[in-house]
Enzyme design. Structure first.
Site, PDB file in Angstrom:
ATOM      1  N   PHE A 261       2.004   7.444  -6.809  1.00  0.00           N
ATOM      2  CA  PHE A 261       1.661   8.646  -6.150  1.00  0.00           C
ATOM      3  C   PHE A 261       3.046   9.401  -5.795  1.00  0.00           C
ATOM      4  O   PHE A 261       3.554   9.871  -4.871  1.00  0.00           O
ATOM      5  CB  PHE A 261       1.099   8.622  -4.932  1.00  0.00           C
ATOM      6  CG  PHE A 261      -0.221   7.687  -4.755  1.00  0.00           C
ATOM      7  CD1 PHE A 261      -1.351   8.302  -5.357  1.00  0.00           C
ATOM      8  CD2 PHE A 261      -0.193   6.693  -4.356  1.00  0.00           C
ATOM      9  CE1 PHE A 261      -2.525   7.472  -5.450  1.00  0.00           C
ATOM     10  CE2 PHE A 261      -1.426   5.767  -4.393  1.00  0.00           C
ATOM     11  CZ  PHE A 261      -2.568   6.255  -5.050  1.00  0.00           C
ATOM     12  N   ASP A 283       2.443   8.905 -11.345  1.00  0.00           N
ATOM     13  CA  ASP A 283       1.747   9.780 -10.855  1.00  0.00           C
ATOM     14  C   ASP A 283       0.588  10.337 -11.795  1.00  0.00           C
ATOM     15  O   ASP A 283       0.900  10.073 -12.945  1.00  0.00           O
ATOM     16  CB  ASP A 283       2.595  11.052 -10.441  1.00  0.00           C
ATOM     17  CG  ASP A 283       1.646  12.055  -9.255  1.00  0.00           C
ATOM     18  OD1 ASP A 283       2.149  11.836  -8.035  1.00  0.00           O
ATOM     19  OD2 ASP A 283       0.688  12.762  -9.833  1.00  0.00           O
ATOM     20  N   ALA A 312      -3.155   5.954 -10.276  1.00  0.00           N
ATOM     21  CA  ALA A 312      -2.730   4.669  -9.732  1.00  0.00           C
ATOM     22  C   ALA A 312      -3.701   3.540  -9.239  1.00  0.00           C
ATOM     23  O   ALA A 312      -3.387   2.544  -9.464  1.00  0.00           O
ATOM     24  CB  ALA A 312      -2.025   5.062  -8.162  1.00  0.00           C
ATOM     25  N   ASP A 356       2.263   5.788  -1.514  1.00  0.00           N
ATOM     26  CA  ASP A 356       2.438   7.222  -0.637  1.00  0.00           C
ATOM     27  C   ASP A 356       1.418   8.146  -1.133  1.00  0.00           C
ATOM     28  O   ASP A 356       1.805   8.984  -1.710  1.00  0.00           O
ATOM     29  CB  ASP A 356       3.877   7.634  -0.711  1.00  0.00           C
ATOM     30  CG  ASP A 356       4.055   9.024   0.274  1.00  0.00           C
ATOM     31  OD1 ASP A 356       3.199   8.951   0.976  1.00  0.00           O
ATOM     32  OD2 ASP A 356       4.982   9.641  -0.036  1.00  0.00           O
ATOM     33  N   CYS A 396      -1.304   9.897   5.288  1.00  0.00           N
ATOM     34  CA  CYS A 396      -0.933  11.104   5.789  1.00  0.00           C
ATOM     35  C   CYS A 396      -2.407  11.681   6.378  1.00  0.00           C
ATOM     36  O   CYS A 396      -2.450  12.842   6.481  1.00  0.00           O
ATOM     37  CB  CYS A 396      -0.334  12.086   4.948  1.00  0.00           C
ATOM     38  SG  CYS A 396      -1.159  12.470   3.538  1.00  0.00           S
TER      39      CYS A 396
END
Length: 456
Positions: A261, A283, A312, A356, A396
């Site tokens: 990512f 990515d 991924a 991430d 996140c």
């Protein structure tokens, strides 16, 4: 000024610093406030609590902007608040590019401003700040004197406020691409087509925290420093392999790294800066990989980075499948049909694996599926970490609470047969401050784990 009168039985979140008032917390409204206008917020005894802007079309009906009576959000109001934001960043962030205004945490709910050197990118996320756009632009121009301001209000959350998505220049002549510096690295940012405002500043300090992971790996390859004769007749220390041959590759002690990512390749750049031997930058987006390639070239790291455009999840699974097949074939006494080829492109491992991903849980109802996603990538990621290496992982998703994130990773470790040792636990950087009592600001989780098999 019109008044919003709160329910007697509500939770006292506003008194504890949370600026949001939900529709079901409102008992009544006195006056006829226009959508987006300021209202006084009072409790059931009509005691003044705060002033905020009002939008009856939104579930978050009022957002507090002041705990003292406020007549209007004029240019002077925004000049003062933005100056306070700038002062905070200049104290804590030793860079020229950062998140300048972070919405509620900077007492400007609904407003995001990222500073890319002398170019600003703004997001106006709510009706209350959208009505103030001219004052906001004027205040930013006065305080920062940028060459240009570009608006990236092309986000779905505006539709929940009854607003259309918009983007485009709003001041000066902002270029499409700008080059910023982060931790001594050059990074090109596409402010028009990049994700959100073009770059994610919240991981700045976290990216720097991987430095200790990037060196100290030469011994595993049988390379050690030895004294060798120097040209001046003395001795010098030089890396020598098991065969006694001097190693001339300057990054002989560096880690092999996989970044998934990657977006603009920011972790890849930091890995190279801190001495990584080889980095795989992955990515699913060709646009993202093109951006990462330009950033790698900007910093002169081309000889140490390979780029992969792939999903991924699929890539991690294929590598694990190859690792498991190699292990099966190497097991003593195993009956193996050697005519069957190993999985194509599978079976690689790395000293450090970095995960991430974007937010998997954007709503509370998505948490169950997000847990499966986080478990999947972390399980396969840790299986690809060389013994005693490191898994760097982040989330996140606000709705993925810290305890649930750690619990999910622990379940993945159990299924993978790994023991994880937590080395570092971090949140967003200093340009993303958090108001105590506003849990929505505590969204970023970042962890570094040492990965061991149960063989010690």
């Amino acid at each position: 000024m019109a008044k919003v009168i709160l329910e007697r039985s509500r939770k006292k979140r506003l008194e504890k610093g949370h600026p949001w008032i939900y529709r079901n917390e409102i008992a009544s409204v006195e006056g006829d406030p226009a959508p987006g206008s300021l209202v006084d917020i009072v409790d059931h005894r009509l005691r003044y609590l705060a002033t905020g802007y009002y939008n009856p079309a939104s579930q978050i009906t009022v957002r507090a902007v002041s705990y003292q009576p406020l007549a209007e959000m004029d240019k002077d109001f925004f000049v003062k608040r933005i100056t306070d934001c700038l002062r905070h960043r200049e104290r804590f962030v030793n860079e020229q590019s950062y998140r300048l205004v972070y919405g509620e945490a900077d007492f400007l709910p609904g407003l995001i401003v990222d500073k890319f050197g002398d170019v600003l990118v703004v997001q106006l996320l709510t009706l209350g700040v959208d009505r103030c756009r001219e004052n906001i632009v004027a205040a930013l121009a006065e305080v920062l004197r940028p060459v240009g301001i570009y608006e990236r209000s092309d986000v779905a959350v505006r539709e929940m406020e009854g607003l259309m998505q918009v983007k485009g220049p709003v001041y000066g002549n902002p270029p499409r691409r700008v080059i910023v510096t982060e931790n001594g690295l050059k990074i090109e940012v596409d402010i028009e087509q990049g994700q959100k405002t073009g770059y994610f500043f919240d991981q700045r300090e976290n990216r720097a925290s991987i430095k200790p992971l990037m060196t100290g790996w030469g011994g595993r390859s049988g390379i050690a420093l030895q004294e060798l004769p120097a040209e001046d007749g003395g001795v010098r220390l030089a890396p020598v392999n098991r065969n006694g041959k001097e190693v001339t590759f300057p990054y002989w002690d560096g880690a092999s790294v996989l970044e998934c990512f990657s977006h603009t390749g920011s972790f890849t750049l930091h890995a190279c800066k801190y001495g990584a031997k080889k980095v795989t930058c992955l990515d699913i987006s060709e646009h993202a990989i093109a951006s990462a390639k330009r950033n790698v070239e900007l910093n002169g790291f081309e000889d140490r980075v390979e780029f992969v455009v792939a999903d991924a999840f699929d890539y991690l699974r294929s590598q694990v499948k190859g690792v498991e097949e190699r292990a099966r074939r190497a097991a003593p006494g195993g009956m193996v049909d050697t005519s069957v080829p190993l999985p194509a492109g599978g079976g690689r491992t790395w000293d450090v694996v970095i995960l991430d991903p974007p937010a998997f849980a954007k709503t509370k109802s998505a948490v169950k599926g997000a847990c499966r996603g986080y478990k999947d990538i972390n399980l396969h990621g840790m299986k690809l970490v060389n013994e005693g290496g490191y898994l760097v992982t982040a989330s996140c998703s606000y709705h993925m609470r810290p305890d649930l994130f750690l619990e999910t990773i622990l379940e993945a470790a159990e299924d993978a047969g790994k023991v994880l040792r937590l080395i570092e636990w971090r949140a967003a950087g200093k340009d993303h401050p958090q108001i105590l009592g506003v849990d929505e600001g505590h969204y970023l989780k970042f962890a570094i784990f040492e990965v061991r098999s149960k063989t010690f």
